[in-house]
Motif scaffolding. Structure first.
Motif, PDB file in Angstrom:
ATOM      1  N   GLY A 313     -15.564  -6.909   0.007  1.00 39.49           N
ATOM      2  CA  GLY A 313     -16.501  -7.159  -1.077  1.00 39.49           C
ATOM      3  C   GLY A 313     -15.861  -7.150  -2.444  1.00 39.49           C
ATOM      4  O   GLY A 313     -16.537  -7.365  -3.463  1.00 39.49           O
ATOM      5  N   TYR A 314     -14.546  -6.890  -2.525  1.00 35.28           N
ATOM      6  CA  TYR A 314     -13.857  -6.834  -3.809  1.00 35.28           C
ATOM      7  C   TYR A 314     -13.100  -8.131  -4.093  1.00 35.28           C
ATOM      8  O   TYR A 314     -12.854  -8.944  -3.192  1.00 35.28           O
ATOM      9  CB  TYR A 314     -12.879  -5.648  -3.833  1.00 35.28           C
ATOM     10  CG  TYR A 314     -13.564  -4.309  -3.838  1.00 35.28           C
ATOM     11  CD1 TYR A 314     -14.203  -3.839  -4.977  1.00 35.28           C
ATOM     12  CD2 TYR A 314     -13.575  -3.497  -2.701  1.00 35.28           C
ATOM     13  CE1 TYR A 314     -14.839  -2.604  -4.996  1.00 35.28           C
ATOM     14  CE2 TYR A 314     -14.207  -2.261  -2.702  1.00 35.28           C
ATOM     15  CZ  TYR A 314     -14.845  -1.823  -3.861  1.00 35.28           C
ATOM     16  OH  TYR A 314     -15.481  -0.604  -3.862  1.00 35.28           O
ATOM     17  N   MET A 315     -12.715  -8.284  -5.367  1.00 38.11           N
ATOM     18  CA  MET A 315     -11.899  -9.416  -5.780  1.00 38.11           C
ATOM     19  C   MET A 315     -10.436  -9.052  -5.569  1.00 38.11           C
ATOM     20  O   MET A 315      -9.850  -8.280  -6.335  1.00 38.11           O
ATOM     21  CB  MET A 315     -12.169  -9.775  -7.244  1.00 38.11           C
ATOM     22  CG  MET A 315     -13.579 -10.272  -7.509  1.00 38.11           C
ATOM     23  SD  MET A 315     -13.937 -11.849  -6.672  1.00 38.11           S
ATOM     24  CE  MET A 315     -12.926 -12.970  -7.640  1.00 38.11           C
ATOM     25  N   GLN A 316      -9.854  -9.587  -4.523  1.00 40.48           N
ATOM     26  CA  GLN A 316      -8.481  -9.262  -4.156  1.00 40.48           C
ATOM     27  C   GLN A 316      -7.503 -10.175  -4.898  1.00 40.48           C
ATOM     28  O   GLN A 316      -7.709 -11.386  -4.968  1.00 40.48           O
ATOM     29  CB  GLN A 316      -8.284  -9.447  -2.652  1.00 40.48           C
ATOM     30  CG  GLN A 316      -6.865  -9.178  -2.178  1.00 40.48           C
ATOM     31  CD  GLN A 316      -6.415 -10.141  -1.086  1.00 40.48           C
ATOM     32  OE1 GLN A 316      -6.971 -10.135  -0.005  1.00 40.48           O
ATOM     33  NE2 GLN A 316      -5.403 -10.955  -1.387  1.00 40.48           N
ATOM     34  N   PRO A 317      -6.430  -9.613  -5.483  1.00 39.03           N
ATOM     35  CA  PRO A 317      -5.434 -10.487  -6.105  1.00 39.03           C
ATOM     36  C   PRO A 317      -4.712 -11.311  -5.041  1.00 39.03           C
ATOM     37  O   PRO A 317      -4.585 -10.878  -3.895  1.00 39.03           O
ATOM     38  CB  PRO A 317      -4.475  -9.506  -6.780  1.00 39.03           C
ATOM     39  CG  PRO A 317      -4.598  -8.251  -5.963  1.00 39.03           C
ATOM     40  CD  PRO A 317      -6.043  -8.189  -5.539  1.00 39.03           C
ATOM     41  N   THR A 318      -4.262 -12.507  -5.414  1.00 43.35           N
ATOM     42  CA  THR A 318      -3.398 -13.297  -4.528  1.00 43.35           C
ATOM     43  C   THR A 318      -1.932 -13.089  -4.877  1.00 43.35           C
ATOM     44  O   THR A 318      -1.055 -13.523  -4.138  1.00 43.35           O
ATOM     45  CB  THR A 318      -3.760 -14.783  -4.603  1.00 43.35           C
ATOM     46  OG1 THR A 318      -3.705 -15.217  -5.961  1.00 43.35           O
ATOM     47  CG2 THR A 318      -5.175 -15.010  -4.073  1.00 43.35           C
ATOM     48  N   VAL A 345       0.838 -12.083  -2.368  1.00 45.12           N
ATOM     49  CA  VAL A 345       0.172 -11.417  -1.248  1.00 45.12           C
ATOM     50  C   VAL A 345      -0.821 -12.335  -0.531  1.00 45.12           C
ATOM     51  O   VAL A 345      -1.512 -11.902   0.391  1.00 45.12           O
ATOM     52  CB  VAL A 345      -0.537 -10.126  -1.703  1.00 45.12           C
ATOM     53  CG1 VAL A 345       0.482  -9.139  -2.261  1.00 45.12           C
ATOM     54  CG2 VAL A 345      -1.624 -10.412  -2.727  1.00 45.12           C
ATOM     55  N   GLY A 346      -0.907 -13.594  -0.950  1.00 46.33           N
ATOM     56  CA  GLY A 346      -1.763 -14.540  -0.248  1.00 46.33           C
ATOM     57  C   GLY A 346      -3.244 -14.268  -0.472  1.00 46.33           C
ATOM     58  O   GLY A 346      -3.646 -13.474  -1.319  1.00 46.33           O
ATOM     59  N   SER A 347      -4.043 -14.949   0.326  1.00 48.49           N
ATOM     60  CA  SER A 347      -5.499 -14.832   0.226  1.00 48.49           C
ATOM     61  C   SER A 347      -6.033 -14.030   1.411  1.00 48.49           C
ATOM     62  O   SER A 347      -5.304 -13.788   2.385  1.00 48.49           O
ATOM     63  CB  SER A 347      -6.123 -16.226   0.227  1.00 48.49           C
ATOM     64  OG  SER A 347      -5.881 -16.869   1.468  1.00 48.49           O
ATOM     65  N   LEU A 354       0.824  -8.038   3.880  1.00 51.14           N
ATOM     66  CA  LEU A 354      -0.232  -7.031   4.014  1.00 51.14           C
ATOM     67  C   LEU A 354       0.088  -6.053   5.140  1.00 51.14           C
ATOM     68  O   LEU A 354       0.355  -6.460   6.268  1.00 51.14           O
ATOM     69  CB  LEU A 354      -1.571  -7.709   4.286  1.00 51.14           C
ATOM     70  CG  LEU A 354      -2.792  -6.789   4.455  1.00 51.14           C
ATOM     71  CD1 LEU A 354      -3.111  -6.083   3.146  1.00 51.14           C
ATOM     72  CD2 LEU A 354      -3.998  -7.580   4.961  1.00 51.14           C
ATOM     73  N   ILE A 355       0.062  -4.773   4.806  1.00 54.08           N
ATOM     74  CA  ILE A 355       0.161  -3.738   5.843  1.00 54.08           C
ATOM     75  C   ILE A 355      -1.220  -3.441   6.393  1.00 54.08           C
ATOM     76  O   ILE A 355      -1.457  -3.502   7.597  1.00 54.08           O
ATOM     77  CB  ILE A 355       0.788  -2.446   5.273  1.00 54.08           C
ATOM     78  CG1 ILE A 355       2.201  -2.703   4.744  1.00 54.08           C
ATOM     79  CG2 ILE A 355       0.806  -1.357   6.343  1.00 54.08           C
ATOM     80  CD1 ILE A 355       2.827  -1.491   4.079  1.00 54.08           C
TER      81      ILE A 355
END
Length: 421
Positions: A313-318, A345-347, A354-355
């Motif tokens: 639900g959050y705005m993840q950085p790319t 870190v991609g989408s 990503l770990i």
């Protein structure tokens, strides 16, 4: 209620500052004193952590953490958590257990050391002058996982906090610094050497590498302190040892330069180890509505091109970018240093490096989850990434030959982006 009717204290200006961030301290380098790394085990609503991060020779990340959580009048909960991540195989080993019979200080030791039935962490001097002090970590986390690790601090890399003296390292919340509503404090060993072994499923894994230590305290409910956290830990064995670390939090709206409603303040601290020496300490504050220009001292974390993540639900950085700038701390070396690192870190649909996305509420002890009302209506997540990157550094050649022309230092970056609310 009745005490407020008869109070003789002067009223507080509702527009008065109620945040005093450590990043406003003009004394950037406060070398750690022995007491700075002692466990306080304070009561009230206080979370205290001691965390060791290391990269082993094959790039495996090893994290060991002790968490002391106080919740009002309830007996504190103490956890030992461990994460081991192999970036080649993508295997993650995770243990989190509530320990029993926790004590600090153990007999014959000071409060920098602690022990429980499941582990011991002992601070002691070293016989090696080039590494004057160390921690030994011995942990039996399950039938199939045991850890034995010695963590040493190089003599050329002192532990630090922002600001000198016993109050160094503190950010205060509330209009009165002498009687604050809460506080946050961080103390660091920004470059450490680890040696030992991990036993997993009966197989011994050599644990040699470099990393860092942070001792942190949140002296208030987490939801009242910050809405976001960023953390970066870059380590490299190139050029005699390079480290770039950064810790940043964004206050909630209740605390800022102009009292309640003026929050969303970014408080950032960091450091650079270059050529095996502590070269720069950084700290910077970004107040809402004020532009960040190029300054002599910069300490910044940026989320680039954020997109909505349906999982959280959050705005993840790319992508993420971290920057450090400041004057050299090294004796006889004048000039400034500037460094930055970029991580793609991609989408959410096509992640890179990503770990894990950690659902915080799924990991904390049940008693905390049920007794602390801050979890209501929030779903905190921690994004964890790790990848091989290049730290771009420029500074005086007296630190590292060729630095004035700029160097690309290859190393490993572990970073976390925490979303609280």
């Amino acid at each position: 209620m009745f005490s407020s009717l008869f109070s003789t204290a002067p009223p507080v200006d509702p527009k008065a500052p109620n945040l005093f961030p450590v990043s406003e301290n003009s004394d950037l380098l406060g070398e750690l004193e022995p007491k700075d790394l002692e466990w306080t085990c304070a009561g009230g609503f206080v979370a205290e952590t001691q965390t060791f991060y290391h990269f082993l020779q094959d790039g495996t990340m090893l994290m060991c953490q002790v968490i002391h959580s106080s919740i009002g009048m309830w007996y504190p909960t103490i956890q030992f958590t461990c994460k081991i991540y192999n970036p080649t195989t993508k295997e993650t080993i995770w243990r989190s257990l509530n320990v029993t019979n926790f004590t600090t200080a153990p007999p014959g030791l000071d409060k920098r050391s602690s022990k429980a039935d499941q582990f011991s962490i002992t601070h002691k001097p070293s016989s090696d002058d080039s590494y004057p002090e160390m921690y030994t970590i011995r942990a039996n986390l399950s039938d199939d996982l045991q850890i034995s690790l010695d963590v040493s601090r190089p003599s050329a890399v002192p532990g630090f906090k922002i600001g000198k003296g016993p109050k160094g390292g503190y950010s205060y919340f509330g209009s009165d610094q002498q009687k604050p509503d809460g506080y946050v404090v961080h103390r660091f060993w920004p470059r450490t050497k680890a040696s030992g072994h991990i036993i997993h499923n009966g197989r011994a894994i050599v644990a040699e590498g470099h990393g860092m230590l942070v001792h942190a305290i949140q002296g208030m409910r987490p939801n009242l302190i910050a809405s976001r956290w960023n953390f970066a830990n870059f380590q490299s064995d190139a050029y005699g040892g390079v480290s770039a670390i950064q810790m940043e939090f964004t206050t909630v709206d209740t605390h800022g330069r102009h009292g309640p409603g003026s929050g969303g303040v970014l408080v950032n601290i960091g450091s650079l180890v270059l050529g095996g020496k502590l070269a720069v300490v950084t700290a910077e504050t970004k107040w809402p509505g004020e532009e960040q220009s190029v300054k002599a001292v910069m300490s910044r974390a940026h989320h680039l091109n954020p997109v909505h993540d349906p999982d959280t639900g959050y705005m993840q950085p790319t992508a993420l970018e971290f920057r450090w700038a400041g004057p050299s701390l090294l004796q006889g070396v004048d000039g400034s240093v500037d460094a930055s690192v970029h991580l793609d870190v991609g989408s959410p649909s096509s992640p890179k490096a990503l770990i894990e996305k950690v659902d915080v509420l799924a990991e904390i002890p049940y008693v905390i989850k049920t007794m602390v009302n801050y979890v209501a209506g929030t779903k905190p997540y921690i994004y964890q990434w790790q990848d091989n990157v290049k730290l771009v550094v420029r500074g005086p050649d007296a630190i590292i030959p060729g630095l004035s022309e700029g160097l690309d230092v290859e190393g490993v970056l572990y970073t976390e982006a925490s979303f609280i609310s």
